[in-house]
Enzyme design. Sequence first.
Site, PDB file in Angstrom:
ATOM      1  N   LYS A  28      36.007   0.138   7.660  1.00  0.00           N
ATOM      2  CA  LYS A  28      37.167   0.895   8.139  1.00  0.00           C
ATOM      3  C   LYS A  28      37.534   0.447   9.548  1.00  0.00           C
ATOM      4  O   LYS A  28      36.637   0.184  10.364  1.00  0.00           O
ATOM      5  CB  LYS A  28      36.829   2.391   8.106  1.00  0.00           C
ATOM      6  CG  LYS A  28      38.004   3.319   8.415  1.00  0.00           C
ATOM      7  CD  LYS A  28      37.589   4.795   8.309  1.00  0.00           C
ATOM      8  CE  LYS A  28      38.749   5.757   8.480  1.00  0.00           C
ATOM      9  NZ  LYS A  28      38.349   7.176   8.324  1.00  0.00           N
ATOM     10  N   SER A 103      41.140   9.731   5.097  1.00  0.00           N
ATOM     11  CA  SER A 103      41.782   8.667   5.835  1.00  0.00           C
ATOM     12  C   SER A 103      41.217   7.277   5.547  1.00  0.00           C
ATOM     13  O   SER A 103      41.846   6.283   5.881  1.00  0.00           O
ATOM     14  CB  SER A 103      41.683   8.938   7.341  1.00  0.00           C
ATOM     15  OG  SER A 103      40.336   8.968   7.765  1.00  0.00           O
ATOM     16  N   SER A 127      37.222  12.415   4.844  1.00  0.00           N
ATOM     17  CA  SER A 127      37.848  11.093   4.749  1.00  0.00           C
ATOM     18  C   SER A 127      37.054  10.026   4.017  1.00  0.00           C
ATOM     19  O   SER A 127      37.590   8.956   3.740  1.00  0.00           O
ATOM     20  CB  SER A 127      38.210  10.582   6.131  1.00  0.00           C
ATOM     21  OG  SER A 127      39.382  11.231   6.557  1.00  0.00           O
TER      22      SER A 127
HETATM   23  N1  GLN Z   1      42.288  15.004   6.260  1.00  0.00           N
HETATM   24  C1  GLN Z   1      41.442  15.430   7.324  1.00  0.00           C
HETATM   25  C2  GLN Z   1      42.161  15.272   8.628  1.00  0.00           C
HETATM   26  O1  GLN Z   1      43.254  14.799   8.604  1.00  0.00           O
HETATM   27  C3  GLN Z   1      40.159  14.654   7.340  1.00  0.00           C
HETATM   28  C4  GLN Z   1      40.287  13.362   8.017  1.00  0.00           C
HETATM   29  C5  GLN Z   1      38.965  12.695   8.236  1.00  0.00           C
HETATM   30  O2  GLN Z   1      37.948  13.064   7.673  1.00  0.00           O
HETATM   31  N2  GLN Z   1      38.986  11.731   9.146  1.00  0.00           N
HETATM   32  O3  GLN Z   1      41.688  15.616   9.655  1.00  0.00           O
END
Ligand code: GLN
Length: 441
Positions: A28, A103, A127
Site C-alpha cells: 500500500k 482504503s 481498510s
Molecule cells: N473507511 C474508514 C475510514 O475512512 C476506514 C479507513 C481505514 O481503515 N484506513 O476512516
Amino acid sequence: MSEDIFITEERIEGADDGPLAGRTVAVKDNISTEGVRTTCGSRMLEDYVPPYDATVVSRLKEAGATIVGKANMDEFGMGTTTETSYFGATDNPAAPGHVPGGSSGGSAAAVAAGEADLALGSDTGGSVRCPAAFCGVVGIKPTYGLVSRYGLVAYGNSLEQIGPFGETVEDAAELLDVIAGSDERDATTREAPRASDGRTSDARETREALLEADETYADAATGDVDGLSIGIPTELLEGADEGVVETFWDAIADLEDRGAEYHEVSLPSVEHAVEAYYVIAMSEASSNLARFDGVRYGQSGGYDGNWNETFAKAREEGFGDEVKRRILLGTYALSAGYHDKYYKKAQDARAWVKQDFDDALAEADVLASPTMPVPPFELGESLEDPLQLYLADANTVPVNLADLPAISVPAGETDGLPVGLQLIGPAFGERRLIRAASALA
Ligand code: GLN
C-alpha cells in the site's frame, strides 16, 4: 489492468533466500519504501520519495520477497472505496464495474487479479478487511501492537495496524509471520504473549494455548473448528443487506457442519461505534496531517511574503475534499471548549466497546459477522454521500476501537458479488482466527 491497481509499478528485490523467496508482494502506498515514491494516494505527496524503509518493508526484503509496486488507496487511508485517491479509482477484479473497497483497494485488487501473490494494507477502521471482502480475498487486521507502524504514514495512529492479504488464509498467515513482532522503533509494539489466549476454562483450551505458543501463524491454518464456539453479535446483522446476511448464515452452517457451534451474543455499545470512531480518527488525523504544509512535508505552496498563505495554499492544492473535510471536523472536535463534548465522549464510548467485546469473548472463542453490511458499490455510486459511506464501516470499526484482531475470509457471493465473513478474536488470538477461518478458505 495493472495501471489502476498500482500508483507506482517498480520491482524491489529482496534477499536471495528466505521464507518469502519467489513470492511477489504489493505494498500500500502509505508504507514507506526507500528510494521509491510513497504518495498516500495524495497530490500532496505526488513527488515524495522516503529516505528509509518501513520496518515491515525491511522485513519483507529480509524474507526474500519481491515487491512489485505501490498499490492505490484512498487518500491518506480516508475512504471505503479507493475512489478518493488523487490517482483515480481502481476497478474490482472480482466484480468489474464495482469498487474494490478501501482504503487498501489497490492491495486487495492486486491479489485478486493475480498481479501479486500477497499484499500489505493498513486498517484504521476496516481498510484491510473491507477490500478483502469486496475483492473475494483474505485480509487480517492484527491486534494493536503486533505489527510495527514505523514508516507507516499515520492517519489515526491509536487505531491502525498494517495487515496482510492473501488468496488463502495460509498465504495471509505466512505474510503475518514475516511482519509480526516487536520493533524498537515503535514503542507500541510488543511480542504476542506465549499463551496467547489467557483462557484456560477447560482441558482443551489449555492444550490449545500451549500448542499455540510455539506455532507459526501459517501452522495454525489447519481448518480445525471442531468444538469451536462462535458468538454472533446480533447488532452486527441488523440493517445488513439480505443477500449478505443469507451468505453469512450459509458460511456459519458450513462451520457448524465441521463441528463448530454458535450462539447469539449482544454488543449494546456498537450502536455508538461509528460516531466514536469518526470523532477519534478525524481528531488524530487533524494532528497527524499538520506536517503536510509544503515546508516539512509535501509540495510547496510557493513563498511570497506570508507564511500563513503559503501553508494554506499548499494544503488547499495538495489535499482532496475528503481529507479537508476530516481535518476541519477533527480540528473542530479538539478545539477549546468542545473537547469534553466530542473527543472525551468518544473515548468513553471506546472504553465501553472494549468492555462489551471482553464480555462477549468470555462466552465464545470467536465472534462472527458479515465483514461489510453491503456488497461492493458500483464505481461512482457512493461518492456523493459521505455519511452513508461512513455507516458501511459499522462492522469493522468496533474492532479497531477495541484494539482486537480480526480476519475477513470469503464467504460466498450474492448476485455474483463477493461477501466476506469477519471473525474477531481476543487480543493476540490471531492463531485462533487463522485456524477457524482456514476452514472456509
Ligand atoms: N473507511 C474508514 C475510514 O475512512 C476506514 C479507513 C481505514 O481503515 N484506513 O476512516
